[in-house]
Motif scaffolding. Structure first.
Motif, PDB file in Angstrom:
ATOM      1  N   ASN A  38       8.359  -4.825  -3.729  1.00 57.64           N
ATOM      2  CA  ASN A  38       8.391  -3.298  -4.007  1.00 57.64           C
ATOM      3  C   ASN A  38       7.075  -2.536  -4.132  1.00 57.64           C
ATOM      4  O   ASN A  38       6.875  -1.613  -3.577  1.00 57.64           O
ATOM      5  CB  ASN A  38       9.092  -2.729  -5.312  1.00 57.64           C
ATOM      6  CG  ASN A  38      10.498  -3.176  -5.175  1.00 57.64           C
ATOM      7  OD1 ASN A  38      11.222  -3.006  -3.845  1.00 57.64           O
ATOM      8  ND2 ASN A  38      11.234  -3.428  -6.106  1.00 57.64           N
ATOM      9  N   ALA A  39       5.927  -3.464  -4.511  1.00 56.67           N
ATOM     10  CA  ALA A  39       4.717  -3.089  -4.450  1.00 56.67           C
ATOM     11  C   ALA A  39       4.094  -2.836  -3.210  1.00 56.67           C
ATOM     12  O   ALA A  39       3.097  -1.880  -3.013  1.00 56.67           O
ATOM     13  CB  ALA A  39       3.875  -3.958  -5.326  1.00 56.67           C
ATOM     14  N   VAL A  40       4.428  -3.689  -2.209  1.00 53.39           N
ATOM     15  CA  VAL A  40       3.714  -3.649  -0.780  1.00 53.39           C
ATOM     16  C   VAL A  40       4.555  -2.805   0.158  1.00 53.39           C
ATOM     17  O   VAL A  40       4.124  -2.623   1.353  1.00 53.39           O
ATOM     18  CB  VAL A  40       3.258  -4.881  -0.278  1.00 53.39           C
ATOM     19  CG1 VAL A  40       2.352  -5.713  -1.502  1.00 53.39           C
ATOM     20  CG2 VAL A  40       4.415  -5.950  -0.293  1.00 53.39           C
ATOM     21  N   PHE A  44       8.530   4.880   2.392  1.00 48.62           N
ATOM     22  CA  PHE A  44       9.556   5.610   3.368  1.00 48.62           C
ATOM     23  C   PHE A  44       8.935   5.082   4.616  1.00 48.62           C
ATOM     24  O   PHE A  44       7.676   4.786   4.828  1.00 48.62           O
ATOM     25  CB  PHE A  44       9.379   6.998   3.372  1.00 48.62           C
ATOM     26  CG  PHE A  44       7.863   7.656   3.235  1.00 48.62           C
ATOM     27  CD1 PHE A  44       7.523   7.896   4.497  1.00 48.62           C
ATOM     28  CD2 PHE A  44       7.113   7.916   2.414  1.00 48.62           C
ATOM     29  CE1 PHE A  44       6.346   8.537   4.814  1.00 48.62           C
ATOM     30  CE2 PHE A  44       6.102   8.500   2.338  1.00 48.62           C
ATOM     31  CZ  PHE A  44       5.203   8.784   3.582  1.00 48.62           C
ATOM     32  N   ALA A  45       9.676   5.212   5.652  1.00 49.99           N
ATOM     33  CA  ALA A  45       9.324   4.831   7.067  1.00 49.99           C
ATOM     34  C   ALA A  45       8.614   6.219   7.896  1.00 49.99           C
ATOM     35  O   ALA A  45       9.156   7.110   7.845  1.00 49.99           O
ATOM     36  CB  ALA A  45      10.603   4.337   7.907  1.00 49.99           C
ATOM     37  N   MET A  46       7.278   5.902   8.332  1.00 47.25           N
ATOM     38  CA  MET A  46       6.567   7.018   8.768  1.00 47.25           C
ATOM     39  C   MET A  46       7.217   7.619   9.744  1.00 47.25           C
ATOM     40  O   MET A  46       7.136   8.747   9.900  1.00 47.25           O
ATOM     41  CB  MET A  46       5.231   6.215   9.089  1.00 47.25           C
ATOM     42  CG  MET A  46       4.186   7.408   9.606  1.00 47.25           C
ATOM     43  SD  MET A  46       3.929   8.842   8.143  1.00 47.25           S
ATOM     44  CE  MET A  46       2.728   7.671   7.236  1.00 47.25           C
ATOM     45  N   GLY A  47       7.700   6.865  10.839  1.00 43.60           N
ATOM     46  CA  GLY A  47       8.408   7.417  11.802  1.00 43.60           C
ATOM     47  C   GLY A  47       9.463   8.115  11.853  1.00 43.60           C
ATOM     48  O   GLY A  47       9.556   9.418  12.301  1.00 43.60           O
ATOM     49  N   ALA A  51       9.702  12.367  12.240  1.00 43.91           N
ATOM     50  CA  ALA A  51      10.595  12.912  12.881  1.00 43.91           C
ATOM     51  C   ALA A  51      11.505  14.105  12.062  1.00 43.91           C
ATOM     52  O   ALA A  51      11.808  14.987  12.710  1.00 43.91           O
ATOM     53  CB  ALA A  51      11.807  11.665  13.441  1.00 43.91           C
ATOM     54  N   ALA A  52      11.511  13.918  10.845  1.00 43.02           N
ATOM     55  CA  ALA A  52      12.247  14.714   9.965  1.00 43.02           C
ATOM     56  C   ALA A  52      11.544  16.229   9.903  1.00 43.02           C
ATOM     57  O   ALA A  52      11.961  17.234  10.050  1.00 43.02           O
ATOM     58  CB  ALA A  52      12.620  14.098   8.550  1.00 43.02           C
TER      59      ALA A  52
END
Length: 77
Positions: A38-40, A44-47, A51-52
């Motif tokens: 969880n630390a690395v 969230f997914a950048m792409g 897009a959002a």
């Protein structure tokens, strides 16, 4: 899979990890793995985030036509 040894871990930290693992129904090793993953892992997914943002701003329509001609190999002379 890789292995990791953590030296000089204070006893208090080890006890806290064991307690936390028990609260989550995991072994201490599994709890440490969970914490490290969880630390690395990105939050969230950048792409998807980009897009959002684009959708929230009304999006963009691009009228692009793909060039159907075959790609020529590079010449190195």
């Amino acid at each position: 899979m890789s292995a990791l040894t953590v030296r000089n871990l204070p006893d208090e930290t080890h006890r806290a990890l064991r307690l936390r693992a028990a609260q989550h129904g995991r072994s201490t090793e599994a709890e440490v793995r969970h914490i490290l993953e969880n630390a690395v892992r990105p939050a969230f997914a950048m792409g998807s985030a980009l897009a959002a943002i684009g959708r929230s701003l009304g999006g963009v329509e691009l009228d692009l036509q793909r060039d159907p001609s075959p790609v020529r190999p590079a010449q190195f002379e």
